[in-house]
Design a protein around this motif. Structure first.
Motif, PDB file in Angstrom:
ATOM      1  N   THR A  66       5.893  10.335   1.831  1.00 53.84           N
ATOM      2  CA  THR A  66       5.233   9.236   1.127  1.00 53.84           C
ATOM      3  C   THR A  66       5.646   7.937   1.813  1.00 53.84           C
ATOM      4  O   THR A  66       6.837   7.683   1.996  1.00 53.84           O
ATOM      5  CB  THR A  66       5.640   9.206  -0.350  1.00 53.84           C
ATOM      6  N   ARG A  67       4.629   7.135   2.189  1.00 56.41           N
ATOM      7  CA  ARG A  67       4.908   5.880   2.885  1.00 56.41           C
ATOM      8  C   ARG A  67       4.542   4.690   2.010  1.00 56.41           C
ATOM      9  O   ARG A  67       3.455   4.648   1.415  1.00 56.41           O
ATOM     10  CB  ARG A  67       4.133   5.808   4.206  1.00 56.41           C
ATOM     11  N   LEU A  68       5.470   3.732   1.946  1.00 55.34           N
ATOM     12  CA  LEU A  68       5.250   2.468   1.244  1.00 55.34           C
ATOM     13  C   LEU A  68       5.257   1.361   2.290  1.00 55.34           C
ATOM     14  O   LEU A  68       6.267   1.143   2.964  1.00 55.34           O
ATOM     15  CB  LEU A  68       6.345   2.235   0.199  1.00 55.34           C
ATOM     16  N   ASP A  69       4.121   0.662   2.455  1.00 52.79           N
ATOM     17  CA  ASP A  69       3.986  -0.389   3.455  1.00 52.79           C
ATOM     18  C   ASP A  69       3.865  -1.746   2.774  1.00 52.79           C
ATOM     19  O   ASP A  69       3.090  -1.901   1.808  1.00 52.79           O
ATOM     20  CB  ASP A  69       2.754  -0.147   4.327  1.00 52.79           C
ATOM     21  N   ILE A  70       4.611  -2.730   3.266  1.00 56.44           N
ATOM     22  CA  ILE A  70       4.567  -4.105   2.760  1.00 56.44           C
ATOM     23  C   ILE A  70       4.283  -5.010   3.954  1.00 56.44           C
ATOM     24  O   ILE A  70       5.079  -5.070   4.901  1.00 56.44           O
ATOM     25  CB  ILE A  70       5.884  -4.511   2.061  1.00 56.44           C
TER      26      ILE A  70
ATOM     27  N   SER B  29       0.839  -1.200   0.000  1.00 53.09           N
ATOM     28  CA  SER B  29       0.000   0.000   0.000  1.00 53.09           C
ATOM     29  C   SER B  29       0.865   1.238   0.000  1.00 53.09           C
ATOM     30  O   SER B  29       2.009   1.229   0.472  1.00 53.09           O
ATOM     31  CB  SER B  29      -0.941   0.007   1.210  1.00 53.09           C
ATOM     32  N   LEU B  30       0.290   2.309  -0.562  1.00 58.80           N
ATOM     33  CA  LEU B  30       0.957   3.614  -0.637  1.00 58.80           C
ATOM     34  C   LEU B  30       0.101   4.661   0.036  1.00 58.80           C
ATOM     35  O   LEU B  30      -1.124   4.660  -0.101  1.00 58.80           O
ATOM     36  CB  LEU B  30       1.194   4.007  -2.096  1.00 58.80           C
ATOM     37  N   GLU B  31       0.749   5.557   0.766  1.00 59.79           N
ATOM     38  CA  GLU B  31       0.058   6.692   1.376  1.00 59.79           C
ATOM     39  C   GLU B  31       0.902   7.935   1.150  1.00 59.79           C
ATOM     40  O   GLU B  31       2.103   7.925   1.425  1.00 59.79           O
ATOM     41  CB  GLU B  31      -0.168   6.447   2.867  1.00 59.79           C
TER      42      GLU B  31
END
Length: 449
Positions: free
Chosen positions: A372-376, A364-366
């Motif tokens: 900017t955050r990239l969560d896995i 997901s991206l926020e």
């Protein structure tokens, strides 16, 4: 021998607090000693002055009556008594037969001493003998004994005042005294991996003690930089030397696979091809690790993390692609290098798929104006708090990773390296199930026309 991780907890003390406490203690001690010594000296000086005054009066009387008979000496002593009464001094004259004249209440005494008679506290007498006669002068000086009693109180008051002043000034003075070390610490904090030492650290320090620490640190950092540079050159040279033969071997294996081969040979060629391809990926990652991108990467290209993630997902085999959920949304614009960001996303997705044990992986991206955050997130066994800090070290593999999971221990260290080059942070967050990796990039600043 493995090094234990440094204790990153809050320091138990600081030099400023230590200097402050030392200054307060010194101020208390010195003020108490100074007040006591000053009071004692004042007491001695006042007493010596009064004794000299009484002795002078006694000497004057015996000198005046020298050569006079007892009758005339009595008259002179009485006259001297009347004259000295105005100055608070009483005097008497004695011969070997008894008192000749003056104050009849004064006893005989030789030298100076305090009166021991009842009701005469604070009475001081001094007796002088000359020409066969004794003259005794006395004075009531109660203030001087009271001064001796008030000395401890004066010391306490002085120490209290000094303590209050020290408390107000000690931290500021201690901060000023520790400023050279604070400036040295600030210079060390500004050092970036691979970048030259800052000018304040290489310049001669003003104080010899700080300069000795600075010289030792500069020598240590110089040796470390030389060792790191040597390691980078070795890794880069080794990777470059391996790249060409591996590419040639991979091409040869692909050509052999296109030819008609017995089934056993075909399977062997496929295994060899996978092994060589894995070695090629390892070499490429070693090249990125050896490349000095830290501190020298110009982040001028605006890259969409959403597009990078989609490119990485499109390259996955269908069986793995079905396990990945990507929440399409913001573009996730960051300033950086698209090639390195592609390697970063590829590694984090590959790592999540490997450790999710067939479970699903959610990406997901926020995006906000600031970051900017990239969560896995994966559904694997997760990662312990201790390992979550060490997995970003090159070639480190956690016990879970070593338990039957293929890998080289380079993927996450490459992720950390690329993230630092993009001024981003990477960390594993607490998760109830599986592992949760978050990459936080600074937001793209608008360009002013």
């Amino acid at each position: 021998m493995a090094l234990e991780p440094a204790d990153t907890g809050r320091p138990r003390d600081s030099m400023v607090r230590r200097l402050s406490r030392t200054m307060v203690a010194v101020a208390l001690t010195s003020s108490a000693l100074t007040a006591g010594a000053t009071g004692l000296l004042a007491y001695r000086m006042l007493l010596a002055g009064e004794d000299r005054r009484l002795r002078d009066a006694a000497v004057d009387l015996v000198e005046e009556v020298h050569g006079l008979d007892d009758a005339r000496a009595r008259l002179e002593a009485d006259a001297e008594q009347r004259e000295l009464m105005a100055f608070g001094i009483r005097i008497a004259l004695f011969s070997s037969e008894g008192q000749l004249g003056g104050d009849p209440d004064i006893p005989t005494q030789s030298g100076c001493a305090w009166s021991q008679l009842p009701g005469e506290a604070g009475v001081r007498r001094c007796g002088e003998t000359a020409h066969g006669r004794l003259s005794v002068a006395q004075e009531n000086i109660e203030s001087i004994p009271r001064l001796r009693v008030s000395l401890p109180l004066a010391a306490v008051v002085a120490a209290t005042c000094a303590a209050l002043i020290s408390l107000l000034m000690s931290r500021r003075v201690a901060s000023w005294a520790a400023r050279p070390l604070t400036e040295l610490s600030a210079s060390l904090a500004r050092i970036e991996p691979g970048s030259p030492l800052p000018a304040p650290l290489t310049a001669q320090a003003r104080y010899s003690e700080v300069n000795a620490v600075r010289t030792a640190l500069v020598a240590l950092l110089t040796r470390l930089q030389e060792a790191l540079e040597q390691s980078r050159r070795f890794a880069a040279n080794a990777a470059h030397e391996l790249r060409t033969p591996l590419a040639t071997l991979q091409a040869e294996l692909e050509l052999q696979a296109e030819m008609l081969q017995p089934p056993d040979t075909t399977l062997a060629l496929e295994r060899m091809h996978r092994t060589v391809k894995s070695l090629g990926v390892l070499v490429e990652r070693l090249l990125v690790l050896a490349d000095d991108t830290q501190g020298s990467l110009e982040l001028v290209e605006s890259v969409s993390l959403a597009q990078v993630v989609e490119e990485v997902l499109r390259a996955l085999p269908p069986s793995e692609l079905r396990r990945v959920e990507f929440e399409a949304g913001p573009l996730g614009l960051v300033s950086g290098d698209s090639h390195l960001l592609r390697q970063l996303v590829d590694n984090v997705v590959e790592n999540a798929l490997k450790f999710s044990d067939g479970g699903r992986v959610r990406v997901s991206l926020e995006e906000t104006p600031e970051q900017t955050r990239l969560d896995i997130r994966d559904e694997g066994p997760g990662i312990s708090e201790a390992d979550s800090r060490r997995v970003f070290e090159p070639f480190y593999r956690s016990p879970t990773a070593r338990a039957g999971k293929p890998g080289h221990g380079i993927g996450l260290s490459l992720v950390a390296l690329v993230a630092r080059a993009h001024r981003a942070s990477v960390a594993f967050l607490p998760s109830e199930r599986g592992a949760h990796l978050r990459l936080t990039f600074p937001g793209v600043q608008p360009r002013h026309q």
